[in-house]
Design a protein around this motif. Structure first.
Motif, PDB file in Angstrom:
ATOM      1  N   GLY A 401     133.756 117.331  33.285  1.00 18.83           N
ATOM      2  CA  GLY A 401     134.948 118.251  33.194  1.00 18.83           C
ATOM      3  C   GLY A 401     134.480 119.285  32.006  1.00 18.83           C
ATOM      4  O   GLY A 401     134.924 120.323  31.808  1.00 18.83           O
ATOM      5  N   SER A 446     132.366 120.162  38.670  1.00 15.12           N
ATOM      6  CA  SER A 446     131.938 120.539  37.127  1.00 15.12           C
ATOM      7  C   SER A 446     130.559 120.628  36.929  1.00 15.12           C
ATOM      8  O   SER A 446     130.218 121.349  35.921  1.00 15.12           O
ATOM      9  CB  SER A 446     132.917 119.707  36.337  1.00 15.12           C
ATOM     10  OG  SER A 446     134.460 119.789  36.443  1.00 15.12           O
ATOM     11  N   LYS A 657     142.316 120.864  32.658  1.00  7.78           N
ATOM     12  CA  LYS A 657     141.730 119.738  32.238  1.00  7.78           C
ATOM     13  C   LYS A 657     142.541 119.367  30.945  1.00  7.78           C
ATOM     14  O   LYS A 657     141.923 118.602  30.393  1.00  7.78           O
ATOM     15  CB  LYS A 657     140.264 120.092  32.206  1.00  7.78           C
ATOM     16  CG  LYS A 657     139.844 120.580  33.529  1.00  7.78           C
ATOM     17  CD  LYS A 657     138.290 120.914  33.031  1.00  7.78           C
ATOM     18  CE  LYS A 657     137.525 121.483  34.570  1.00  7.78           C
ATOM     19  NZ  LYS A 657     136.225 122.009  34.278  1.00  7.78           N
TER      20      LYS A 657
END
Length: 732
Positions: A401, A446, A657
């Protein structure tokens, strides 16, 4: 009494029966109603499959169905007849036993409809009731006859025998059945059973899974505390000794070491009094507990250790986040002496709150950067071995991420990085929930390294073949979904086409837009609820939020607890935002607003969380099933996604995130409001393209915006929705 003809295919049920005609005693009108009630419940049991016949279907196994039918129809009718024929029973006793039969059948049907009982338990329940009735008639205890029943089977049945000499023992036996199945929530209910001989064993069982609960009661001024102190179980006694320390809650996680004799309460007290020494000791102990776990043992203090470490980690992370505008030496001073493994635990505990720049930045000062720099040599595989691979899947998902996965994998030999990623996608079917699988789904969205993506696709297919060969239904569903998700992801670069392909493949409603008419209430208005909290951040966010509603376009009214913001232009829209009253007043304001919405039958379709992740539970508790769009800001972790989708399976979720910021939240909300007031479908692809263009020239907030995940790219949420859809179809 019912009249029915049973034609049994098996020899054991070959005889047909015509009940009620064999009675030598006519049923007096004063008891006919009790028989009628029983008949209605028997008919309801038989009609459960949609057919009004004399057959009770509970499974695909015909023998089982015949046994249940025989019990609920024939044997129950036999008991009715037996009660009426027994001249030793007066009217009161006959009513007592007939009422008991009715209660048993009613309870069975209700729980069967709610999937709270195994419907195949019916024969055991009928047999147990008959045996209890016979024992009760003789003045004997009913207690021996509850042993073979489940809690749900026995719970209501025994209440018909409250004057039986064995009722108290039977109630204790039934309670124990409940207790062992609900150890996490049983302690508050134990006070009524302190003199029951099984209570000590229940407390000992709780101590092994939830020692913090035993500690709480052991240190209270209640009769329960005395019962715990008298308990001779060694783990309970150790918890009692911990409770004598003023630092008991901090020392409890070290329960395993105390039991092993490798430390003492006296040695731990000065350590836990120093923040850094406490954190350092928790890391060491966690690594040791994970080693025990990898050896197949069950550490007692691990859950409490993880909870305490999470709380302490977040304090460090929030300080680093709050200093995001300071120089690196100032910002990261608090972690300057941390070891690589201590930084590793900060990272995995900070999943929902880490700023991107706190994790990694251009100065190589972020927590990840420092973790790698302080390793000698800087090898990621060595670090994971050091921490016994504790939550490594979470770490890999975060690395993906934050775009550091490639860097992390290149720090080790290729064969080791391949092995690590193989482990990353393995055994997803063995977890209690879908968290690891959702992490894999999210990380796939991601990763930009095509070679790594191809490798992961191949590994998912290998695992799919393995679980399919072993006929693991849950595993097959998980890996089939991941495989399909990854294939769809690779087909096209067009977000709209990609989202359409996913929705079609998984038989889901559209995931790239929310239709305007899906947001409207029956009154034609779109209702929204925004949650604010009473800390400094929440109050600043609320003040900034309210500047977005000029009087020429919106009417704003306030009462003691909330603001109501109504559109004056465009489609009718009403936003309810609780006031950020100083804590705990904020929780009261939210409760008052939620009560108002319920009382006035107002069901918002848009819910927005404005606040730190530690406030998210309050927001989720007040989320309604009417939610179609949910903006979580910083709270996009698996458990939060799962909670939202449990309440509202079709909700579109915007998450981040990292910690949300009003400089990003408000442009998103403003754009959303414009779409709604225009009466347009909320098209995430178009909306996100416009927002990306807007933030392109915003050096300060461009990076923060890039961490927000729109619904059509929220692969974790899409995976959960698809999994629920498949499992629902499987049930059918």
């Amino acid at each position: 009494m019912r009249r029915f003809l049973l034609f049994f295919a098996l020899a054991v049920f070959a005889a047909s029966s015509l009940m009620a005609q064999s009675s030598h005693h006519p049923i007096p009108i004063s008891r006919q109603g009790f028989h009628d009630n029983i008949d209605k419940e028997q008919a309801a049991a038989a009609k459960f499959d949609g057919k009004a016949d004399d057959f009770v279907k509970v499974s695909d196994d015909q023998t089982t169905n015949l046994q249940v039918t025989n019990a609920l129809l024939k044997e129950v009718d036999n008991m009715q007849q037996e009660i009426e024929d027994n001249d030793a029973l007066d009217h009161r006793l006959k009513v007592k036993y007939l009422s008991g039969i009715y209660i048993m059948l009613k309870d069975y049907n209700t729980k069967r409809a709610r999937h709270k009982i195994d419907p195949e338990e019916a024969p055991a329940m009928v047999t147990a009731f008959r045996d209890m009735m016979h024992a009760d008639i003789k003045g004997q205890s009913i207690a021996p006859f509850v042993k073979n029943l489940s809690f749900d089977g026995a719970e209501r049945m025994i209440e018909s025998f409250q004057d039986n000499p064995g009722y108290k023992d039977a109630k204790g036996e039934v309670f124990a059945k409940y207790a062992y199945g609900n150890l996490e929530t049983i302690m508050p209910k134990l006070s009524e059973y302190l003199d029951f001989p099984g209570t000590d064993s229940i407390v000992a069982a709780v101590a092994r899974k939830y020692p913090n609960q035993v500690l709480t009661y052991a240190t209270s001024y209640t009769p329960m505390a005395n019962a715990i102190k008298r308990n001779q179980d060694p783990i309970v006694q150790q918890i009692v000794r911990i409770g004598q320390s003023p630092q008991s809650t901090k020392i409890l996680p070290f329960l395993d070491e105390l039991l092993a004799g490798t430390t003492t309460v006296e040695k731990l007290e000065p350590i836990v009094s120093n923040d850094y020494q406490y954190y350092k000791q928790m890391v060491k102990s966690t690594i040791a507990l994970q080693k025990l776990k990898s050896e197949g043992k069950t550490p007692y203090g691990l859950k409490a250790m993880m909870e305490n470490m999470l709380a302490k980690s977040l304090l460090y992370i929030r300080e680093v986040n709050d200093l995001h505008e300071e120089s690196a030496p100032v910002r990261f001073a608090i972690v300057k002496n941390f070891t690589p493994e201590e930084l590793y635990y900060l990272i995995i505990n900070g999943q929902e709150e880490l700023y991107t720049s706190s994790y990694t930045n251009h100065n190589n000062a972020g927590l990840y950067d420092q973790m790698m720099l302080r390793m000698k040599p800087p090898r990621g595989d060595s670090l994971l071995v050091m921490v016994n691979f504790d939550r490594f899947k979470k770490f890999i998902a975060m690395a993906a991420g934050f775009n550091t996965l490639d860097n992390f994998l290149k720090s080790m030999a290729p064969e080791n990085s391949n092995y690590l990623m193989q482990k990353y996608v393995q055994n997803l079917e063995k977890t209690e929930d879908l968290e690891d699988a959702v992490d894999v789904a999210n990380s796939f969205g991601s990763i930009r390294d095509e070679q790594l993506l191809d490798f992961l696709r191949a590994e998912v297919k290998k695992n799919l073949a393995y679980v399919s060969r072993h006929k693991d239904k849950r595993g097959t569903v998980i890996y089939q979904l991941l495989s399909s998700l990854f294939e769809t992801e690779s087909k096209t670069e067009n977000d709209s086409s990609k989202a359409t392909d996913m929705a079609s493949k998984f038989q889901l409603p559209p995931i790239n837009f929310v239709a305007y008419n899906g947001l409207e209430s029956d009154s034609g208005k779109v209702f929204q609820q925004v949650f604010f909290y009473g800390d400094k951040d929440g109050q600043e966010s609320f003040s900034s939020f309210m500047t977005n509603f000029p009087s020429s376009e919106w009417r704003v009214t306030k009462n003691k607890y909330w603001a109501t913001i109504s559109s004056l232009k465009g489609k009718p829209t009403v936003i309810y935002a609780n006031l950020p009253i100083d804590e705990p007043g904020d929780k009261e304001a939210i409760a008052k607003l939620s009560d108002y919405l319920d009382e006035n039958d107002i069901h918002p379709s848009i819910f927005i969380h404005r606040g730190h992740s530690y406030h998210i539970n309050t927001t989720l508790e007040n989320l309604q099933s009417s939610a179609k769009i949910v903006m979580l800001g910083s709270c996009g972790g698996y458990h939060n996604l799962a909670t939202v989708l449990e309440k509202s399976p079709e909700a579109h979720i915007i998450s981040s995130k990292q910690v949300g910021t009003r400089f990003v939240n408000e442009p998103i909300i403003h754009t959303l409001e414009d779409q709604v007031r225009a009466g347009k479908n909320v098209d995430w692809v178009q909306m996100w393209a416009a927002l990306t263009k807007r933030f392109a020239g915003d050096a300060r907030n461009k990076e923060l915006f890039s961490d927000y995940v729109p619904p059509h790219k929220n692969l974790g949420a899409i995976f959960i929705k698809a999994y629920k859809q498949v499992m629902k179809d499987e049930k059918k």
